[in-house]
Design an enzyme around this catalytic site. Structure first.
Site, PDB file in Angstrom:
ATOM      1  N   ASP A 220       0.922  -1.719   0.451  1.00 53.91           N
ATOM      2  CA  ASP A 220       0.164   0.093   0.199  1.00 53.91           C
ATOM      3  C   ASP A 220       1.025   1.103   0.217  1.00 53.91           C
ATOM      4  O   ASP A 220      -0.118   1.868   0.214  1.00 53.91           O
ATOM      5  CB  ASP A 220      -0.441   0.337   1.533  1.00 53.91           C
ATOM      6  CG  ASP A 220      -0.398  -0.203   2.738  1.00 53.91           C
ATOM      7  OD1 ASP A 220       0.769  -0.049   2.894  1.00 53.91           O
ATOM      8  OD2 ASP A 220      -0.710   0.020   3.528  1.00 53.91           O
ATOM      9  N   SER A 221       2.286   1.533   0.159  1.00 47.93           N
ATOM     10  CA  SER A 221       2.750   2.637  -0.210  1.00 47.93           C
ATOM     11  C   SER A 221       3.328   3.176  -1.422  1.00 47.93           C
ATOM     12  O   SER A 221       3.671   3.929  -1.906  1.00 47.93           O
ATOM     13  CB  SER A 221       4.948   1.726   0.009  1.00 47.93           C
ATOM     14  OG  SER A 221       4.437   0.692  -1.385  1.00 47.93           O
TER      15      SER A 221
ATOM     16  N   ASP B 202      -1.091  -6.259   0.015  1.00 51.64           N
ATOM     17  CA  ASP B 202      -1.182  -5.581   1.426  1.00 51.64           C
ATOM     18  C   ASP B 202      -3.023  -5.667   1.327  1.00 51.64           C
ATOM     19  O   ASP B 202      -3.423  -5.166   0.350  1.00 51.64           O
ATOM     20  CB  ASP B 202      -0.486  -4.760   1.625  1.00 51.64           C
ATOM     21  CG  ASP B 202       0.531  -3.695   2.177  1.00 51.64           C
ATOM     22  OD1 ASP B 202       0.921  -4.477   2.627  1.00 51.64           O
ATOM     23  OD2 ASP B 202       1.320  -3.486   1.530  1.00 51.64           O
TER      24      ASP B 202
ATOM     25  N   LYS C  93      -1.536  -9.448   2.799  1.00 47.72           N
ATOM     26  CA  LYS C  93      -0.012  -8.984   4.409  1.00 47.72           C
ATOM     27  C   LYS C  93      -1.240  -8.301   5.384  1.00 47.72           C
ATOM     28  O   LYS C  93      -1.752  -7.353   4.578  1.00 47.72           O
ATOM     29  CB  LYS C  93       0.829  -8.061   3.851  1.00 47.72           C
ATOM     30  CG  LYS C  93       1.829  -7.477   4.960  1.00 47.72           C
ATOM     31  CD  LYS C  93       3.184  -7.643   5.024  1.00 47.72           C
ATOM     32  CE  LYS C  93       3.194  -6.426   3.835  1.00 47.72           C
ATOM     33  NZ  LYS C  93       2.858  -4.793   4.353  1.00 47.72           N
TER      34      LYS C  93
ATOM     35  N   GLU D  53      -1.607  -5.411   8.932  1.00 45.25           N
ATOM     36  CA  GLU D  53      -0.151  -5.371  10.246  1.00 45.25           C
ATOM     37  C   GLU D  53      -1.090  -5.584  11.241  1.00 45.25           C
ATOM     38  O   GLU D  53      -2.522  -5.033  11.258  1.00 45.25           O
ATOM     39  CB  GLU D  53       0.186  -3.248   9.486  1.00 45.25           C
ATOM     40  CG  GLU D  53       0.661  -3.246   8.801  1.00 45.25           C
ATOM     41  CD  GLU D  53       0.499  -1.472   8.247  1.00 45.25           C
ATOM     42  OE1 GLU D  53       0.110  -0.804   9.021  1.00 45.25           O
ATOM     43  OE2 GLU D  53       1.249  -1.033   7.072  1.00 45.25           O
TER      44      GLU D  53
ATOM     45  N   GLU E 290       9.575  -3.663  10.525  1.00 45.05           N
ATOM     46  CA  GLU E 290       9.622  -2.601   9.976  1.00 45.05           C
ATOM     47  C   GLU E 290      10.323  -1.769  11.522  1.00 45.05           C
ATOM     48  O   GLU E 290       9.890  -1.424  12.014  1.00 45.05           O
ATOM     49  CB  GLU E 290       8.453  -1.912   9.229  1.00 45.05           C
ATOM     50  CG  GLU E 290       8.918  -1.136   9.004  1.00 45.05           C
ATOM     51  CD  GLU E 290       7.518   0.090   7.634  1.00 45.05           C
ATOM     52  OE1 GLU E 290       6.897  -0.230   7.300  1.00 45.05           O
ATOM     53  OE2 GLU E 290       7.624   0.586   6.940  1.00 45.05           O
TER      54      GLU E 290
END
Ligand code: KIV
Length: 265
Positions: A45-46, A84, A113, A115, A182
Site C-alpha cells: 500500500d506504499s 497488502d 499481508k 499490520e 519494519e
C-alpha cells in the site's frame, strides 16, 4: 523456473538462503524484478505514496489494491505475489475475509499481508484456517501513523521488545507463514528471526533476518524528499534499472545489504 511458494520460502529459511522481496505495482516492473531473481513481489500500500503522490498509505482503497495486484498478476511467471490489505479493510474478521477474497479472486494475490499483533490473531487464524496464506507485519505499522505520532524505531525498550517477540510467536501459532519487521533494532530482529520457524523479512531491521524488503522506487533513486536511513539507492551500482534491481538481489543474498548504516540499534 520453479514457482516460488510458501514451502520454497520456508525451505530457504532452513537452508539459510536469504529471501529477496521488493514492492511492485505494475506489469513492466514485474518482469524486471522476476528477471533479477526477486522471490516475492509485494503489491504494497506504499503505492499510495510512490504511485499516487499521497502522504501516507491511509487513503489507499481495496479497489486500488485489486487493480495494481491484477497488473502484476497478469504477467507474473514464478515469484510469489503478496498483496497488502489496505487501511481498515480488515478491522473485523468479516471485513478481512471479504478483502482477502477480492485480493485473491480479482487481484490474483497468493498471500495477503496485514499490520498488527495481538489484535490480528483471530483474523490470521480464520484466514489461515480457510486456506489463505498470511504475512503479518510488526514493528513500525504505517497504517497506524496518526496513532503512533510519527515514523520511528519500535522495540528499543525491553517491555516493547518482549511484547514484539511474544506477538510474533502468537502470529506464527495463529497461522501466519511470513512476518515483516519494519524499523526494529537489529538485535531484536535477529532474536525474533531465530525464535520463529517462519521466515522473517526485515525493512530497517538489520542483516540477520531471513530476507529483506524495500520499496522499489527507493532502490532506483526515485524517492523525492526524505529518504529513510534503511534505504540504499542501487542505481549507483548499475547503469540500468535491471542492473540496479539485480544488484539489490545480490546484496541481499550475500548479506552485504543492509550494512550497519542502514540499520538501527
Ligand atoms: O507497503 C509497503 O511497501 C510495505 C513495505 C514497506 C514492507 O508494507
Amino acid at each position: 523456473m520453479k514457482q516460488i511458494t510458501v514451502t520454497t520460502l520456508a525451505s530457504m529459511k532452513r537452508k539459510d538462503e536469504k529471501i529477496a522481496v521488493l514492492t511492485c505495482y505494475d506489469a513492466s516492473f514485474t518482469t524486471v524484478l522476476e528477471n533479477a531473481g526477486v522471490e516475492v513481489l509485494l503489491v504494497g500500500d506504499s503505492l499510495g505514496m510512490v504511485i499516487q503522490g499521497r502522504d501516507s498509505t491511509l487513503p489507499v482503497t481495496v479497489d486500488e489494491m485489486v487493480y495494481h495486484a491484477a497488473c502484476v498478476a497478469r504477467v507474473r511467471q514464478h515469484a510469489l505475489l503478496m498483496v497488502d490489505m489496505p487501511f481498515l479493510s480488515y478491522a473485523t474478521v468479516e471485513l478481512a475475509v471479504a478483502t482477502a477474497t477480492r485480493l485473491i479472486q480479482q487481484g490474483g494475490a497468493q498471500m495477503v499481508k496485514l499490520e498488527g499483533g495481538g489484535q490480528q490473531l483471530e483474523t490470521v487464524r480464520i484466514l489461515s484456517q480457510n486456506g489463505v496464506a498470511v504475512c503479518a507485519h510488526l514493528g513500525l505499522q504505517p497504517q497506524s501513523i496518526h496513532k503512533l505520532g510519527g515514523y520511528h524505531v519500535h522495540g528499543r525498550e525491553d517491555k516493547q521488545a518482549s511484547r514484539m517477540l511474544r506477538e510474533a510467536l502468537e502470529l506464527q501459532s495463529a497461522g501466519a507463514q511470513l512476518l515483516v519487521l519494519e524499523c526494529v533494532p537489529s538485535i531484536l530482529a535477529a532474536e525474533i528471526s531465530c525464535s520463529l520457524e517462519i521466515p522473517v523479512i526485515g525493512i530497517g531491521a538489520g542483516a540477520d533476518s531471513d530476507g529483506q524488503v524495500l520499496v522499489l522506487h527507493d532502490i532506483v533513486g526515485l524517492t523525492a524528499g526524505h529518504v529513510p536511513k534503511f534505504v540504499k539507492n542501487f542505481m549507483q551500482q548499475g547503469s540500468s534499472i535491471q542492473e540496479a534491481v539485480s544488484a539489490y538481489v545480490s546484496a541481499v543474498k550475500d548479506g552485504s545489504f543492509p550494512a550497519a548504516e542502514h540499520s538501527f540499534r
